[in-house]
Enzyme design. Structure first.
Site, short mmCIF file in Angstrom:
data_model
loop_
_atom_site.label_atom_id
_atom_site.label_comp_id
_atom_site.label_asym_id
_atom_site.label_seq_id
_atom_site.Cartn_x
_atom_site.Cartn_y
_atom_site.Cartn_z
N ASP A 37 -11.34 -7.07 -2.32
CA ASP A 37 -10.43 -6.02 -2.77
C ASP A 37 -9.92 -5.20 -1.61
O ASP A 37 -10.20 -5.50 -0.44
CB ASP A 37 -11.01 -5.16 -3.90
CG ASP A 37 -12.45 -4.81 -3.73
OD1 ASP A 37 -13.19 -4.93 -4.71
OD2 ASP A 37 -12.82 -4.42 -2.61
N LYS A 59 -7.20 -3.25 -6.38
CA LYS A 59 -8.10 -2.12 -6.61
C LYS A 59 -7.77 -0.92 -5.76
O LYS A 59 -8.59 -0.06 -5.56
CB LYS A 59 -9.56 -2.49 -6.34
CG LYS A 59 -10.20 -3.34 -7.40
CD LYS A 59 -10.18 -2.59 -8.70
CE LYS A 59 -11.23 -3.11 -9.63
NZ LYS A 59 -12.47 -3.39 -9.01
N MET A 172 -14.44 8.58 -3.51
CA MET A 172 -13.17 8.65 -4.24
C MET A 172 -12.81 10.10 -4.55
O MET A 172 -12.35 10.42 -5.64
CB MET A 172 -13.24 7.83 -5.54
CG MET A 172 -13.47 6.35 -5.27
SD MET A 172 -13.85 5.42 -6.76
CE MET A 172 -15.62 5.70 -6.92
#
Ligand code: SAH
Length: 260
Positions: A37, A59, A172
């Site tokens: 990814d 992703k 994140m």
């Protein structure tokens, strides 16, 4: 590859290719197909053996190339074709990487798989910038959380996070940094708590922005950081002032530009 195992869920670490495990490197060398990814650093992709077919599964934040269901089905169908598959994931496959979901899908399909742990961003990136995540006198605990929220997700346990003697690592977290900062202060953490955000840790594009919990959102916005970024909050961040001077610069990557 070990007999029987069709799919290896392999952690690629945070970016520096030398942080791949020997096992990851060995499995990559003999893979037929590598499904990776966005998070897997170009430095690592550049070293994949030519013989392996590469499949980009996407992703990137807000730009999912394949849905999780499609990735699961792809892994299952490749495995049924008898291919040796490495599902290469940034960091560690079982830490915020949806490796658990892929493992469950493989298990349900009756496909033999193995998991190779990788150095997760928290440990890899902290080491690269001189922040010990725990320290006997300063932080007796370290908690890893995701700052990404989708509609309907449970909120973080802010009270628990704001506990003394604990380092908080937010994955994140860039888009939600303002909120994380506000909630932690509202739940009792000092606005002056040292905090840092690190862009593309362990790679040539590594950047660190450090300040206080209350000031970090503004500093981060002004720095125009690029994903992936990791946020570290807690008194241990202050140790970087001393230790940061001794950590070597990440390996140069003259062949490639930074990740977009
Ligand atoms: N499985 C991965 C995490 C996947 S979630 C792991 O164990 O590290 C993706 C998040 O990981 C990014 O949004 C970022 O917060 C963090 N991350 C991964 N690699 C990073 C790096 N080199 N520098 C900074 N943050 C990183």
């Amino acid at each position: 590859m070990r007999k029987g195992v069709r799919v290896w869920l392999v952690g690629a670490g945070p970016g520096d290719p030398e942080l791949l495990t020997l096992k990851a490197a060995r499995l990559l060398a003999s893979a037929d197909v590598v499904v990776h990814d966005h998070l897997v650093a170009p430095e690592i992709l550049a070293r994949l053996p030519r013989r392996a077919t590469r499949v980009y599964a996407g992703k990137q934040r807000g730009r999912h190339t394949m849905t999780q269901g499609e990735i699961n089905r792809l892994l299952i169908s490749l495995a049924r074709q008898g291919k040796r598959i490495v599902r290469l994931k940034g960091g560690d496959p079982f830490i915020f990487g949806r490796g658990g979901e892929e493992a469950l899908a493989l298990a349900r399909a009756g496909i033999a798989f193995g998991v190779v742990p990788g150095i997760t961003a928290a440990t890899g990136v902290a080491a690269a910038v001189g922040i010990p995540l725990t320290h006997r006198a300063i932080a007796q605990a370290c908690v890893l959380v995701t700052g990404s929220r989708r509609k309907g997700d449970a909120d973080l346990d802010w009270e628990g996070l704001a506990r003394a003697g604990q380092t908080i690592v937010v994955y994140m977290g860039l888009a939600g940094l303002e909120r994380v900062s506000r909630e932690l202060v509202a739940h009792g953490l000092s606005p002056r708590t040292p905090a840092a955000i690190i862009q593309q840790g362990t790679t040539a594009s590594q950047r660190v922005v450090a300040g206080t919990l209350a000031g970090l959102p503004r500093l981060a916005a002004a720095a125009h950081l690029r994903a992936p970024t990791l946020i570290v909050i807690g008194k241990v961040v202050r140790l970087r002032r001393v230790l940061g001077r001794f950590v070597p610069a990440p390996p140069p990557n003259p062949a490639r530009g930074p990740r977009s």
